[in-house]
Scaffold this active site. Structure first.
Site, short mmCIF file in Angstrom:
data_model
loop_
_atom_site.label_atom_id
_atom_site.label_comp_id
_atom_site.label_asym_id
_atom_site.label_seq_id
_atom_site.Cartn_x
_atom_site.Cartn_y
_atom_site.Cartn_z
CG ASN A 485 -1.95 1.07 1.19
OD1 ASN A 485 -1.75 2.10 0.55
ND2 ASN A 485 -3.06 0.85 1.86
CG ASP A 486 3.09 2.58 -3.66
OD1 ASP A 486 4.06 2.13 -3.06
OD2 ASP A 486 2.92 2.50 -4.89
CB CYS A 487 -1.54 5.58 -0.13
SG CYS A 487 -1.45 5.87 -1.88
CD GLN A 502 3.83 7.23 -3.13
OE1 GLN A 502 3.78 8.16 -3.92
NE2 GLN A 502 2.81 6.89 -2.38
#
Ligand code: BGC
Ligand code: NOJ
Length: 807
Positions: A485-487, A502
């Site tokens: 989950n990049d966020c 990021q």
């Protein structure tokens, strides 16, 4: 509501109106030359890299949306219309757009003139062919003129949209006979040009956009088209374009076939010119050779046939025949097609990815591979070696690399702590598919540095150890910049508008991820298996021990009572817990931990799945998190930047729904597993196309979630890891045809209503004809004899094996 229908025999989706809720696109190209094409002819072409080698111009946030692409105008004496509806925007008498595998066909008519425009890229060629057939279906002689138009991009799409003080001076073209050559920057460092040809005698042309359009016009009614006269212009700077004018007189019943070719030519430096460089005349021979090859009706036909065979081969390795046509069309056609598209494009070029942004993601590429390895194993092998080469010696990795250079992309950074484990996942999948263990001995450098080569196996070991060397206070893996989950940015604390969540400077903290812990258990087991196969028994035993410890840590510190926690933040506080006000439960750890087998026996898994169903699932799918975050929280980052119900903040983030479905199969819940699969599966939700809005033949990244004002509305179609994971889900877990190191396991998990399924699966060169039959006596019969295992024994290459699976 629908806007078209599936034609499974032709492997097409047929769109019956230009007025789809959004542009519904298709991809052309199989190797190095690609085109995006919408149901109104929009889109663009590029060679290998959508940012650096873009042939045609496309304005992403244009108004109106989706104007520009392949533009054709037919003047039939009464109206001037486009066979693709746009850009002329004149209402057609009939219109159909048929998106097929690697081609798109527009069938239209107006005033008894019928047109068929076929667009495709030949399998092995760097060009797009547009064949336009026009027929006079009226009872009188008709004078028809045809004008074509494309706009050239000055190669680098980013500069093309920004550096106008330079751009307006550099555009150059040459025109020879019916071919327009676009040669901007060829005089200096480029050794490639584009060409746009037509196979008939033209009566005019244009290469200067301003003249073609005339003052204050747009492509709907260009001056050259409306006035019936091309300018025969030679562009010097400004915006070079390509336009041909053709005129015909057609008797009743007559038809004309016109072949346009838009191509890309690259030359060796010493063969660039036709004469002295100072004369500036480009060497056109290689382009002419290609044009001559495809300029006839027969060659276009045979290239189309070759394209169809190309897809027969790719899709022929997995064919299911059930009583559910939706299942069959997804598995046999569209899901595999989308997997190949993510192989070709990664996350670069779609109608939502501008082609200028991201390179090849480490984790994205590893996961995409799970969906295409059975189709193109040789290319999967190359891909694995490319990905492993951007790893560091400590096992960490650049998060992305550029497809042209294959170098790590420093802008996107490193320290996404799930990345290394995905390398184990894809390598294992490759070996399980092919049986080719030699890949593990391939020397691969670290960080692309010559002299650092080590066998691929050492990269996997580095991946495995990376997690173990980066554990936090609860002995759970540190999350780093983010995991899948990049966020969920637990170390970010960004207060600067516009800063990338990021890649901005991160704080160093002990934030931990339960998700990575689940991954470590799942892929750590695969690593241990690979160790054993190599005879590294001690290492295998140690790996297994580490995996067990991690499982224990998850159950001890990663369990919230009713479900798995998501993480511990930089402060050591829980994320994804009943104690939180928002973000009480996340889907990812429920899916991943249960997939990994954590807590299946102890009952934790069952509880986690029930909780996911209760809190996250609604009619359009299972949401990523609930309750969605209502305010921006510094300690959680980008996830809280999205309005509730969108993207990572509580949409149905389709990529992770198959994890949950697989988890349900691990727990033996066939009904719910299939429900989760079909709830977001394009073919099953075709009849709500007006709500869903994106293409009904492919997955989108997200569907607006239970807390969103526009529930059920999808966004970001095509380039998503959802394609690979849903294919893994449906073929390996629901249908249960599961490649293992020791061979093909057959272990379906299907709702009771499924009966009489047959599957053709080509695996390690053997064709398995598999039938599922409902029966009281369970088990596998191979070539007539019952076997004791659920793994079909190996058979000689090219043989055909009959398998009956009584379920
Ligand atoms: C998106 C993520 C994506 C990330 C990539 C974010 O804005 O929400 O889905 O992975 O960008 O950089
Ligand atoms: C899209 C990215 O491409 C992928 O790497 C990431 O895992 C998901 N978004 C979830 O944030």
């Amino acid at each position: 509501m629908t806007y078209g229908f599936f034609d499974d025999t032709r492997r097409e989706y047929i769109i019956e109106t230009p007025f789809t809720p959004l542009p519904w696109i298709n991809y052309l190209g199989s190797n190095e030359f690609f085109g995006l094409i919408s149901n109104t002819g929009g889109g663009y072409c590029f060679y290998r890299d959508a940012k650096l080698r873009r042939l045609t111009r496309y304005r992403y946030n244009n108004v109106p949306r989706d104007t520009g692409g392949r533009m054709y105008y037919i003047d039939d004496g009464t109206d001037i219309w486009s066979p693709t509806y746009l850009p002329a925007k004149v209402t057609l008498d009939t219109y159909r757009c048929r998106h097929g595998l690697g081609y798109t066909i527009f069938e239209s008519s107006k005033n008894d003139i019928v047109s068929e425009l076929t667009c495709f890229v030949p399998v092995e060629e760097n060009c797009e062919i547009n064949r336009l057939v026009i027929k006079n279906n009226s009872s009188s002689e008709r004078d028809i003129s045809v004008v074509s138009a494309i706009e050239f991009c000055l190669w680098n799409a980013a500069d093309d949209g920004t550096n106008f003080q330079r751009n307006y001076n550099i555009g150059e073209v040459e025109i020879e006979d019916n071919i327009i050559f676009h040669k901007t920057e060829y005089r200096e460092r480029r050794n490639h040009y584009a060409y746009y040809s037509v196979n008939c005698q033209t009566v005019g042309f244009d290469t200067d956009l301003d003249t073609f359009l005339g003052k204050f016009n747009n492509y709907e009614s260009p001056q050259a088209v409306v006035n019936g006269k091309s300018g025969n212009t030679v562009a010097h700077g400004w915006s070079p374009m390509g336009s041909h004018r053709l005129e015909y007189s057609l008797s009743p019943g007559d038809e004309v076939e016109i072949i346009f070719i838009l191509g890309y030519t690259e030359l060796p430096k010493d063969e660039k010119w036709d004469g002295p460089a100072a004369d500036g005349v480009i060497n056109k021979n290689p382009a002419k050779e290609v044009i001559n090859r495809y300029n006839s009706s027969e060659s276009v036909k045979s290239e189309l046939a070759a394209l169809s065979e190309h897809w027969d081969k790719l899709l022929g390795n997995f064919i299911v025949k059930s009583e559910d046509e939706k299942l069959d069309r997804m598995v046999n056609i569209w899901n595999q097609y989308q997997c190949m598209t993510t192989f070709n494009m990664s996350r670069s070029a779609s109608y939502y990815e501008s082609g200028q942004g991201r390179g090849m993601g480490f984790r994205d590429s590893c996961q995409d591979l799970l969906g295409f390895v059975h189709m193109v194993p040789r290319r999967a092998r190359e891909r694995i070696l490319d990905i492993a080469a951007i790893q560091f010696e400590n096992g960490g990795a650049w998060h992305q690399y550029q497809p042209l250079t294959k170098r790590g992309n420093a802008d996107a950074g490193m320290g996404f702590n799930d990345d290394p484990l995905w390398l184990i996942a894809c390598t294992y999948a490759y070996i399980a598919e092919t049986g080719d263990h030699t890949i593990l001995d391939e020397p691969v450098p670290f960080e692309n540095k010559e002299g650092t080569e080590k066998p691929l196996f050492d990269h996997l070991r580095a991946s495995f150890n990376y997690t173990l060397n980066n554990l936090g206070p609860h002995k759970l893996p540190l999350i780093g910049r983010a995991d899948w989950n990049d966020c969920l940015n637990l170390n970010c604390f960004s207060e600067e508008p516009g800063e990338s969540f990021q890649t901005c400077a991160n704080i160093e903290s002990q934030a931990e991820s339960v998700f990575i812990a689940g991954m470590f258990v799942l892929y750590g087991k695969q690593y241990a298996e690979l160790c054993s196969k190599r005879g590294y028994h001690d290492e295998a035993a140690k790996a297994t021990e580490a995996v067990e410890k991690m499982s224990e840590a998850v159950l001890k510190h990663g369990w919230d009572g009713e479900w798995f926690l998501r993480a511990y933040d930089s402060n050591g506080d829980k994320v994804g817990s009943k104690e939180c006000r928002d973000g009480k439960i996340f889907i990812e750890p429920q899916g991943m931990c249960v997939m990994a087998g954590i807590g299946v026996e102890s009952g934790h898994a069952g509880k986690a799945l029930a909780a996911a169903k209760e809190h996250l699932t609604f009619k359009y799918g299972t949401c990523l998190v609930a309750p969605a975050y209502k305010e921006y929280l510094l300690n959680l980052g980008e996830i809280t930047s999205y309005p509730p119900g969108y993207k990572e903040n509580g949409s149905v983030f389709c990529h992770n729904n198959p994890w949950l479905s697989i988890a349900e199969t691990v727990a033996g819940n066939a009904e719910e597993a299939f429900e989760i699969y079909s709830r977001i599966c394009p073919a099953y939700i075709e009849d709500i196309s007006d709500i869903h809005r994106t293409e009904p033949y492919v997955y989108s990244q997200t569907i607006a979630g239970q807390e969103a004002p526009t529930q059920g509305e999808a966004k970001n179609s095509w380039l998503t890891g959802t394609a690979a994971w849903t294919f893994v889900n449906v073929t390996q877990y629901l249908l249960g045809i599961h490649p293992e190191l020791n061979g093909l396991q057959i272990k379906p998990c299907l709702p009771d209503r499924f009966d009489n399924i047959t599957i053709k699966r080509v695996y390690r060169g053997v064709t398995y004809n598999i039938s599922f039959i409902r029966s009281n006596e369970k088990g596998l019969w191979v070539n007539g004899s019952k076997i004791d295992s659920d793994i079909v024994p190996a058979a000689p290459e090219d043989s055909v094996v009959t398998v009956i699976c009584r379920i």
